[in-house]
Scaffold this active site. Structure first.
Site, short mmCIF file in Angstrom:
data_model
loop_
_atom_site.label_atom_id
_atom_site.label_comp_id
_atom_site.label_asym_id
_atom_site.label_seq_id
_atom_site.Cartn_x
_atom_site.Cartn_y
_atom_site.Cartn_z
N ASN A 116 -5.82 1.07 -6.74
CA ASN A 116 -5.96 1.95 -5.57
C ASN A 116 -6.13 3.38 -6.02
O ASN A 116 -5.58 3.81 -7.03
CB ASN A 116 -4.75 1.79 -4.63
CG ASN A 116 -3.65 2.78 -4.93
OD1 ASN A 116 -3.69 3.93 -4.48
ND2 ASN A 116 -2.66 2.35 -5.71
N PHE A 120 -2.60 9.46 -1.36
CA PHE A 120 -1.54 9.89 -0.43
C PHE A 120 -2.08 10.14 0.98
O PHE A 120 -1.81 11.18 1.61
CB PHE A 120 -0.85 11.17 -0.92
CG PHE A 120 0.02 11.00 -2.14
CD1 PHE A 120 0.39 9.76 -2.61
CD2 PHE A 120 0.49 12.13 -2.82
CE1 PHE A 120 1.20 9.62 -3.74
CE2 PHE A 120 1.31 12.01 -3.94
CZ PHE A 120 1.66 10.76 -4.40
N SER A 182 2.06 9.32 -9.22
CA SER A 182 0.80 8.73 -8.77
C SER A 182 -0.36 9.33 -9.57
O SER A 182 -0.41 10.55 -9.78
CB SER A 182 0.57 8.99 -7.29
OG SER A 182 -0.76 8.63 -6.92
N ASN A 184 -3.37 9.52 -8.51
CA ASN A 184 -4.47 9.78 -7.58
C ASN A 184 -4.45 11.16 -6.93
O ASN A 184 -5.28 11.45 -6.08
CB ASN A 184 -4.50 8.69 -6.50
CG ASN A 184 -4.69 7.32 -7.10
OD1 ASN A 184 -5.51 7.13 -7.99
ND2 ASN A 184 -3.91 6.36 -6.64
N THR A 185 -3.49 12.00 -7.30
CA THR A 185 -3.46 13.39 -6.86
C THR A 185 -3.60 14.26 -8.10
O THR A 185 -2.74 14.20 -8.98
CB THR A 185 -2.16 13.72 -6.12
OG1 THR A 185 -2.08 12.96 -4.91
CG2 THR A 185 -2.09 15.20 -5.76
N LYS A 222 10.54 8.88 -9.22
CA LYS A 222 9.71 7.73 -9.58
C LYS A 222 8.79 8.13 -10.70
O LYS A 222 8.06 9.11 -10.60
CB LYS A 222 8.91 7.25 -8.37
CG LYS A 222 8.15 5.95 -8.60
CD LYS A 222 7.59 5.40 -7.30
CE LYS A 222 6.97 4.02 -7.49
NZ LYS A 222 6.50 3.44 -6.20
N ASN A 251 5.70 3.37 -11.34
CA ASN A 251 4.54 3.49 -10.47
C ASN A 251 3.37 2.70 -11.09
O ASN A 251 3.55 1.93 -12.02
CB ASN A 251 4.16 4.96 -10.30
CG ASN A 251 3.53 5.27 -8.96
OD1 ASN A 251 2.73 4.50 -8.45
ND2 ASN A 251 3.89 6.41 -8.38
#
Length: 369
Positions: A116, A120, A182, A184-185, A222, A251
């Protein structure tokens, strides 16, 4: 039955569309009194021997839903109805944001995995806080709130963004999670360095204490499975030093090589975080390393590649008091949590441990002694 349905229907759909369809069905069932009672009786039978105390909270069991499935706190009762002992909502950011452009979710069916790059996508901390404040629970459950950085907020201003979300959400959270892992940021994982993490966690802790005066809101961080071992140790030491309550490991991963992935190469090469079965080994390794470092001073939460009861049991033996799943739920369906509870109860009964608490970290202690 579900696996047949998955092959026939969900597998043919865009993964994000399938997610929203399943989400609507779960929410509808949870809003229908007779139906939700029947579903909960079938899918969420309680095992008294699995009752768990963690973070100063009492839970029906150790197995919960990881962040990412219910980003906006709209299906807490629905997921509790399906048997999850705690629900971690989010990731929630200071401001609402649409996330990354679609297509951004990919199934690696042959690997029982997902990739993915959602970014967010959520309604923002103000809207989520309002929803949580207005919520009338149908099922008693523990609600964790996972917070992250708004994409447009510069890295230098990240602390203020996290504090804003904390001030809005802490009062509605049974526990808070600072997500700095994450992929993805842009720039988010830079916050995992202890130099950046120390002021961030300190500010969030102070904001939670300032906002909620009648109780202490447990605070966890996390981390990513891609941290080097020495960085895992450094985060563990910092968490103890700052008086955090726990660490969630782990994660998603940006790794692809060395995981033995069998899915189509075009899918494997998609950017984003990989979750599911291929993450199992590294996630377990990080968890064991954390427990060897912190022992019982922190509550550890094991997540990443938890497909079945044996995986959950191995997380507990490695040092996890709580265990979470998400990706396997997509492949296993509504009986996922029930099967894990049943299997955990059987493994506990066959073990030398009188309680789950006795089993926590037993294998890591055996290896390191």
């Amino acid at each position: 039955m579900y696996k047949f349905f998955f092959q026939l229907v969900f597998k043919r759909m865009d993964p994000e569309q399938a997610h929203h369809l399943a989400f609507r069905w779960i929410r509808l069932a949870a809003r229908t009194p007779v139906l939700r009672t029947f579903v909960a009786a079938a899918l969420a039978p309680r095992h008294e021997e699995l009752r768990t105390e963690a973070l100063g909270l009492r839970m029906h069991g150790p197995f919960g839903l990881a962040a990412g499935f219910d980003k906006n706190a709209v299906a807490i009762d629905g997921m509790s109805m399906l048997g999850f002992d705690h629900i971690e909502i989010g990731t929630v950011t200071g401001e609402p944001q649409p996330g990354n452009p679609r297509k951004r979710l990919f199934r690696l069916v042959a690997d029982r995995a997902l990739i993915n790059r959602m970014g967010f996508n959520n309604e923002g901390s103000a809207a989520v806080a309002e929803r949580l404040a207005a919520r009338t629970p149908v099922f008693r459950t523990t609600v964790g709130v996972n917070i992250g950085k708004t994409k447009v907020v510069p890295e230098a201003e990240a602390v203020g963004d996290y504090v804003k979300s904390t001030e809005r959400l802490a009062a509605h959270a049974d526990y808070l999670v600072v997500n700095v892992s994450s992929p993805n940021t842009p720039g988010l994982r830079n916050l995992q360095s202890t130099e950046a993490l120390r002021p961030l966690l300190t500010a969030v802790r102070e904001a939670a204490d300032r906002t909620v005066t009648g109780r202490r809101v447990p605070l966890l961080v996390k981390i990513a499975p891609d941290l080097a071992d020495e960085d895992v140790d450094a985060v563990a030491d910092l968490a103890v030093e700052l008086g955090l309550d726990g660490i969630i490991a782990t994660n998603t991963t940006i790794a692809r090589d060395g995981l033995g992935l069998r899915s189509d190469t075009s899918l494997v090469q998609e950017t984003g975080g990989l979750s599911g079965a291929p993450l199992k080994e590294r996630s377990l390794e990080v968890l064991g390393r954390l427990y060897a470092r912190v022992g019982t001073r922190l509550t550890l939460v094991g997540v990443g590649g938890v497909e079945n009861a044996e995986d959950a049991w191995q997380r507990i033996l490695a040092g996890a008091t709580l265990v979470q799943g998400y990706s396997a739920f997509i492949y296993e369906g509504p009986f996922y949590a029930r099967a894990i509870h049943k299997g955990l109860a059987a493994r506990l009964a066959a073990s030398p441990y009188a309680t789950l608490a006795e089993a926590v970290g037993a294998e890591t202690r055996r290896i390191t002694q």
